[in-house]
Motif scaffolding. Sequence first.
Motif, short mmCIF file in Angstrom:
data_model
loop_
_atom_site.label_atom_id
_atom_site.label_comp_id
_atom_site.label_asym_id
_atom_site.label_seq_id
_atom_site.Cartn_x
_atom_site.Cartn_y
_atom_site.Cartn_z
N VAL A 11 0.73 -1.19 0.05
CA VAL A 11 0.04 0.11 0.24
C VAL A 11 0.77 1.16 0.05
O VAL A 11 1.71 1.45 0.87
N ALA A 12 0.77 2.08 -1.10
CA ALA A 12 1.46 3.40 -1.10
C ALA A 12 1.06 4.39 -0.07
O ALA A 12 -0.24 4.42 0.20
N PRO A 13 1.74 5.28 0.05
CA PRO A 13 1.35 6.37 0.99
C PRO A 13 0.38 7.34 0.44
O PRO A 13 0.29 7.51 -0.81
N GLY A 14 -0.74 7.64 1.18
CA GLY A 14 -1.68 8.40 0.46
C GLY A 14 -2.95 7.79 -0.20
O GLY A 14 -3.97 8.23 -0.72
N VAL A 15 -2.87 6.43 -0.34
CA VAL A 15 -3.93 5.68 -0.86
C VAL A 15 -5.24 5.68 0.08
O VAL A 15 -4.87 5.63 1.41
N PRO A 16 -6.28 5.94 -0.41
CA PRO A 16 -7.59 6.00 0.30
C PRO A 16 -7.88 4.45 0.60
O PRO A 16 -7.58 3.59 -0.20
N PHE A 17 -9.00 4.30 1.79
CA PHE A 17 -9.34 3.02 1.95
C PHE A 17 -11.03 3.30 1.98
O PHE A 17 -11.54 4.07 2.35
N ALA A 18 -11.44 1.90 1.35
CA ALA A 18 -12.87 1.86 1.51
C ALA A 18 -13.31 0.68 2.34
O ALA A 18 -12.57 -0.33 2.54
N LEU A 19 -14.40 0.74 2.96
CA LEU A 19 -14.86 -0.77 4.03
C LEU A 19 -16.32 -1.00 3.45
O LEU A 19 -17.07 -0.20 3.04
N THR A 20 -16.43 -2.50 3.15
CA THR A 20 -17.66 -2.81 2.85
C THR A 20 -18.12 -3.97 3.72
O THR A 20 -17.14 -4.74 4.41
N GLY A 21 -19.25 -4.38 3.96
CA GLY A 21 -19.87 -5.28 4.60
C GLY A 21 -19.54 -6.79 3.80
O GLY A 21 -19.12 -6.80 2.88
N ALA A 22 -19.63 -7.78 4.58
CA ALA A 22 -19.61 -9.20 3.92
C ALA A 22 -20.51 -9.24 2.52
O ALA A 22 -20.24 -9.98 1.81
N GLY A 23 -21.56 -8.43 2.75
CA GLY A 23 -22.63 -8.72 1.59
C GLY A 23 -22.08 -7.65 0.57
O GLY A 23 -22.95 -7.52 -0.41
N GLY A 24 -21.32 -6.90 0.52
CA GLY A 24 -20.80 -5.78 -0.39
C GLY A 24 -21.25 -4.53 -0.08
O GLY A 24 -20.88 -3.52 -0.97
N GLY A 25 -22.04 -4.11 1.00
CA GLY A 25 -22.68 -2.95 1.07
C GLY A 25 -21.56 -1.91 1.68
O GLY A 25 -20.64 -2.50 2.52
N GLU A 26 -21.59 -0.64 1.43
CA GLU A 26 -20.55 0.41 1.65
C GLU A 26 -20.69 0.64 3.14
O GLU A 26 -21.86 0.96 3.52
N VAL A 27 -19.83 0.82 3.71
CA VAL A 27 -19.78 1.19 5.03
C VAL A 27 -18.95 2.79 5.23
O VAL A 27 -17.41 2.34 5.08
#
Length: 860
Positions: free
Chosen positions: A16-32
């Motif tokens: 993971v390079a510095p400055g990279v954003p992160f997204a989080l999803t639930g097990a079903g794929g929904g965005e958190v």
Amino acid sequence: MAGRVTWGVPWPRGAVAPGVPFALTGAGGGEVPVQSWVTATWPDGSVKWSAHAAAAAGEDAYVLVPGREPAAPRVPVTVTREGGLIRVSTGTVVWTIEPSGDTLVRSAGRDGREILRDVRLVSLRQDGPTPDDGGAVRRESATGRIERVTVEQDGPVRAVIRAEGRHGDWLPFTVRLYFYAGAEDVRIAHTFVWDGDPGRDFLAGLGLRAGVVMRDELHDRHIRLAGRDGFLTEAVRGLTGLRRDPGERVRRAQVEGRPCGPVGDPEVAGRLHLVPAWNDYTLDQNSADGYLMRKRTAEGHAWVTIPSGTRSAGYGYAGGTSGGLGFGLRDFWRLHPARLDVRDAATGLATATVWLWSPSAPAMDLRFWHDGLGQDTFAEQLEGLEITYEDHEPGFGDPYGIARTHELTLRVYGATPAHPDLAAHAAAMNEPPLLVASPERIRAAGVFGDWAPPDRATPARAAIEDRLDFLFDLYAREREQRRWYGFWDYGDVMHTYDADRHTWRYDVGGYAWDNSELSPDLWLWYQFLRTGRADVFRFAEAMTRHTGEVDVYHLGRWKGLGSRHNVQHWGCSCKQLRISSAAYRRFLYYLTADERTGDLLDEVAEAEEAYAALDPLRKVREDDYTPDPSALSVGLGADWSALAAAWLTRWERYGDGRARDKLLRTMAGIGALPNGFLTGEARLDLATGRFDTSRDTVSVSHLSAVFGLPEVCSELLSLGLDVPGFERAWLDYCRLYLATPEAQAAETGRPLTGISLIQAHSRLAAYAAARLDDADLAALAWRRFFHDEGDQLNSNPLQREPDWRLTRVEGPHVPAALWDAPFVSTNDAAQYGLAAIQNLALIARHLPESNDGPPAFPAM
């Protein structure tokens, strides 16, 4: 798992390079919605540890995706400055904070209504101990003064406000307020540092107090106080149990916390003014085994005892059907004496107080525990060490600079909460949710050195795993059976068992509280990493909180140093870095991103300067050394490993080039010494950060490698730093410590002396065997692990014969094979655990297998 949560995730080097954003999803794929930041980087600048905050929705698993923009919360948490005030809005509650003054929070409200007012820190101080004969002492109260407020994070998912000040004219504190998008509560982390004179300053009360606006009719005002399994459920003016029945509808509404509505029966309605209103409530937890609840109608009238119980969850509610305040203290009964108060509930402004130290208990007495016993010279003190294992020195049993952190909760309700909600909120306060990557995922990232998830594929491996589980369970059972709880004590374990009295040696010098001796902190964290067990995490978390705060000095002449094991946590005159080591704190920080733990790591970033004030070997030196900033004597085992852990952590957290240079220069110095780590100690120039490499001696201590040195060296070598001679120096130490006297003499000129803790040091041989692919060395490691022979120091039979069977309680069957090696102390157990974990990770393929349990090796 559901709730607001902050956690850490490790990443392989270069992933993971510095400055990279992160997204989080639930097990079903929904965005958190998630908020992310970096807590450590690899030497190449890539992300090593990232931290994340989210309002998790209760799914079993989540997926963190680097390189993708995160979802934004529907209503973010915001921090704004208006008219000299700081306002934090979670979308549910608006909190107003002054940048200085005597309130921690000026007000909080929801739905346009003010619920909370004037949150303050309060304290009580006595000029003498609470007398047994009831005699008089002078007691004074003080309100904490906020001197500085800092916004550390401002959303969109999580905001953190840091406040610093003093409790009156003493006890400096740091308080952090944690807010999450959509939350109705604030988590509060309160840390204070003791800076009093134990001979004349006696803390008689320490707490957090909040005003609660009371608008409702007296019979629509409610008090809830948590017991062990439920809540005291009362109204300020009760309508149940009366001689005249107001009706089931009214009674049920009051008990459930809903508006009672009109009391239709005139026989009741016309006499409500004759029903007493209960103005004040108290829940007092003065031990781990019992709390007392009382209430009264007004000051000047007697308290009435409420049926009480054993262990309160430490949570309460005061308010009415139009809103009120939830308040509580995590680990309430474990950190006794603690207390919950509600006052003035029958007026327009009630107060709720969470007491971290209950005013009902005897005042805190931190005076030293004995008169010195005439030990005024080093010679006398060393004699004392021989009999009670206590390293005493006049003036060194001083608590000045120790600290304690507590976690509290304030929750703004829009109505009296239902019982299931109260129970859930109390549980979330005491067992806050945590997201953790799987052991396999953490290991794949290459962090924290040599460990692997449990493997029970063969009888021999299964037997070792059984013993590891048994030893942790023993820790947990002994803590409960022996009541290792209390304000200053919770989180630590006792050092050694007394087989004659069938108790731990709580009153015998250096055999009492363990204070990180032989690294139980490390064992617990490695056992958590490999198992992912929540109970192991909670035990390790409590130990890190305790050992990092209570056993370490945060102010004064010993700032950055810790105290060796003693009857009192601060009592020993041995003040060393081996106790304050960053190696013990890094796990909690990286796994949780906890800011207070980050503060502890910052405090020891330049701990080498403490050596200019105190020589740890001052009592046993035979040379003419005195501390000198240009030639500080640093032990290459426990001392240097603590320094290296601090410098490494500083470098990876902040990219600090100065810390990096000190680390690399001392590594190079060890590599350049003629005998490397076997030199024992070297002279460090603070100005240059370099060792004097001309020292040509051989000196080995059995303590050098049992305070984090193997773990730190493993991490450093895994970084591929290419420091000439360092790996060779470490492998030489690992090869030779358990080698035959002939092999030692062939390489160093004479056999090594001071060899002890054989089983613990088997992991050094295992490390060298793995790096050198040496099957014979691996066999030696396993032989020494299973057969703890060749010890040159432990000649006292009392240190060898008793074993854990003396304190075993009824429980699941434990195979007889687990009793092969005797244990007499918790730190023996810790070193067994570390040796087992690292041997299994490094040389498991060399473990001889047997259908009958652990292998038997022929004698050497």
